[in-house]
Design an enzyme around this catalytic site. Structure first.
Site, mmCIF file in Angstrom:
data_model
loop_
_atom_site.group_PDB
_atom_site.id
_atom_site.type_symbol
_atom_site.label_atom_id
_atom_site.label_comp_id
_atom_site.label_asym_id
_atom_site.label_seq_id
_atom_site.Cartn_x
_atom_site.Cartn_y
_atom_site.Cartn_z
ATOM 1 C CG HIS A 125 -1.870 0.995 1.438
ATOM 2 N ND1 HIS A 125 -1.587 2.265 1.868
ATOM 3 C CD2 HIS A 125 -3.205 0.969 1.229
ATOM 4 C CE1 HIS A 125 -2.709 2.971 1.934
ATOM 5 N NE2 HIS A 125 -3.704 2.209 1.545
ATOM 6 C CG ASP A 202 0.803 -2.413 6.277
ATOM 7 O OD1 ASP A 202 -0.121 -2.481 7.113
ATOM 8 O OD2 ASP A 202 0.722 -1.766 5.215
ATOM 9 C CD GLN A 205 -6.747 -4.261 4.178
ATOM 10 O OE1 GLN A 205 -7.679 -5.003 4.484
ATOM 11 N NE2 GLN A 205 -6.920 -2.986 3.882
ATOM 12 C CE LYS A 228 -7.073 0.254 6.354
ATOM 13 N NZ LYS A 228 -7.847 0.547 5.166
ATOM 14 C CB CYS A 366 -3.828 3.472 -1.398
ATOM 15 S SG CYS A 366 -4.987 4.767 -1.041
HETATM 16 N N1 PMP Z 1 -1.544 -0.664 4.783
HETATM 17 C C1 PMP Z 1 -2.507 -1.370 4.170
HETATM 18 C C2 PMP Z 1 -2.186 -2.742 3.636
HETATM 19 C C3 PMP Z 1 -3.781 -0.815 4.032
HETATM 20 O O1 PMP Z 1 -4.739 -1.508 3.418
HETATM 21 C C4 PMP Z 1 -4.021 0.479 4.540
HETATM 22 C C5 PMP Z 1 -5.376 1.140 4.394
HETATM 23 N N2 PMP Z 1 -6.040 0.884 3.204
HETATM 24 C C6 PMP Z 1 -2.988 1.145 5.195
HETATM 25 C C7 PMP Z 1 -1.756 0.545 5.294
HETATM 26 C C8 PMP Z 1 -3.166 2.503 5.771
HETATM 27 O O2 PMP Z 1 -4.144 2.499 6.794
HETATM 28 P P1 PMP Z 1 -4.680 3.864 7.391
HETATM 29 O O3 PMP Z 1 -5.181 4.668 6.224
HETATM 30 O O4 PMP Z 1 -5.781 3.443 8.299
HETATM 31 O O5 PMP Z 1 -3.554 4.512 8.086
#
Ligand code: PMP
Length: 408
Positions: A125, A202, A205, A228, A366
């Site tokens: 991401h 990270d 997910q 999430k 993203c």
């Molecule tokens: N890493 C991953 C794999 C994500 O899916 C996301 C959010 N889509 C993020 C980081 C960032 O999360 P946040 O916007 O809640 O900080």
């Protein structure tokens, strides 16, 4: 076990899933963007603002003490949920993005010298890519990217080879938000550790779909966002091993993170407060604790196998649709399905699905470099959660077929 009855109970816990959109009951399949919240979380936030509302760690009065105790209990609970060795290894942030930025700045400052390298995968991401890319830019270093195959699985041979270049930090997504791939992070962490390289995972997910044990993973850092994992927006976690957190310099400066301050000099607070400058989002942290308790009570293993069944059902049905292309077909997958149909633009399909009461995500999620790697502009993404059921999948499949017919 009567799965149907159990599911009914779960759906009753989520007020937002009860609503109608465009006069049809909502089918919410945008869970990878954010999950809906159970009553337990909403009630916890309501209780904080109704009763406990107070700033923490600095008041002698009753409410402040209540709020401080609740906040620190939340930390201890999150630590035990992750199986962290100590509560002070849990730093509260506003989300995964802030947690990664904290590590990229602070650990980056500690370890990176001019010309050094950082290693990530091709499926990150933007939040686990741009902070490292910018760190490399600041240090005139190089961002190494472990490639992936056509199924969207990380190329472990390439990963091993890149480790030979002795990157200073490895940062890996546990589960890809755009492909659903579950990376074999335990093995990847062990490989990095053979070279004494610290690894950040990270988990934005992954934590919502499977149990997480940071000691078993042996990761040096693990990050996720509360929103999430059925919690509120505005609170997230950075888990870090004590020996790293102790060595790392502060990321932000201000109240709370200091010990002694004079006009000439400042000494810093101990862990975890060294990394929590300013007033935190107390209600969101308490909501996050309630969300993780909810996950635990529901049974994480049960959630995992239930969602796996739904994923299988949805993918099998989708594959029967002519010109269907599922982007991301890893053997090990979380319940995230990215797809395209023929030449139909994802946005057009997503808009029609919305009018049928189906909430999905369209676009690059993203992860623009991932879309570039597959040479596509974006995908339609359906991502599942514990409150989705067979009915949702049927409505989704029927709506996709109808929309595809209309647009072809
Ligand atoms: N890493 C991953 C794999 C994500 O899916 C996301 C959010 N889509 C993020 C980081 C960032 O999360 P946040 O916007 O809640 O900080």
């Amino acid at each position: 076990m009567n799965r149907f009855v159990e599911l009914q109970n779960i759906r009753e816990q989520f007020p937002a899933i009860q609503q109608q959109v465009y006069n049809q009951s909502l089918v919410y399949l945008d869970n990878a963007a954010t999950t809906l919240k159970p009553k337990a979380v909403i009630d916890r936030i309501h209780h904080y603002y109704s009763i406990e509302n107070s700033n923490i760690h600095r008041g002698v009065h009753y409410l402040s003490q209540q709020a401080t105790t609740a906040f620190e209990q939340a930390r201890a609970y999150v630590a035990s949920y992750l199986n962290a060795a100590y509560p002070h290894e849990v730093i509260f942030t506003k989300g995964a993005t802030e947690s990664i930025n904290l590590v990229a700045h602070s650990l980056g400052e500690l370890l990176m010298e001019t010309g050094d390298k950082i290693l990530i995968t091709a499926m990150e991401h933007h939040s686990n890519m741009v902070p490292w890319q910018q760190l490399c830019n600041r240090k005139e270093g190089e961002l190494l990217i472990a490639g992936m195959n056509e199924a969207g699985e990380t190329d472990l041979v390439h990963y091993r080879n890149l480790l030979e270049q002795k990157p200073k930090i490895v940062a890996l997504t546990h589960v890809s938000n755009s492909l659903g791939t579950i990376n074999p992070v335990r093995e990847m962490i062990a490989l990095a550790h053979q070279h004494q390289i610290p690894v950040l995972i990270d988990g934005a997910q992954s934590i919502v779909h499977q149990p997480i044990d940071v000691q078993e993973l042996d990761c040096d850092f693990f990050v996720f966002s509360g929103h999430k994992v059925y919690g509120p927006m505005g609170a997230g976690v950075l888990y870090g091993k004590t020996h790293w957190l102790e060595k790392m310099p502060p990321y932000q400066y201000g109240g709370e993170m200091v010990d002694q301050v004079s006009y000439a000099h400042t000494s810093f607070n101990q862990l975890p407060f060294k990394f929590e400058a300013g007033t935190p989002n107390v209600s969101a942290v308490l909501g996050l604790e309630a969300a993780l308790r909810f996950m635990q009570q529901t049974g994480i293993e049960h959630i995992k196998s239930y969602e796996r069944n739904l994923l299988e059902e949805a993918e099998n049905e989708l594959k029967k649709i002519p010109s269907m292309r599922i982007i991301g077909q890893a053997k090990s997958k979380a319940p995230v399905i990215s797809f395209l149909i023929g030449n139909i633009h994802p946005f057009d399909l997503g808009t029609l699905l919305d009018k049928m009461g189906i909430a999905v995500r369209t676009g690059h999620h993203c992860a623009q470099p991932v879309m570039d790697a597959f040479d596509i502009p974006g995908t339609i993404r359906a991502s599942l959660a514990m409150y989705n059921n067979a009915d949702d999948i049927q409505r989704f499949i029927a709506a996709v077929k109808k929309a595809a017919d209309m647009l072809s």
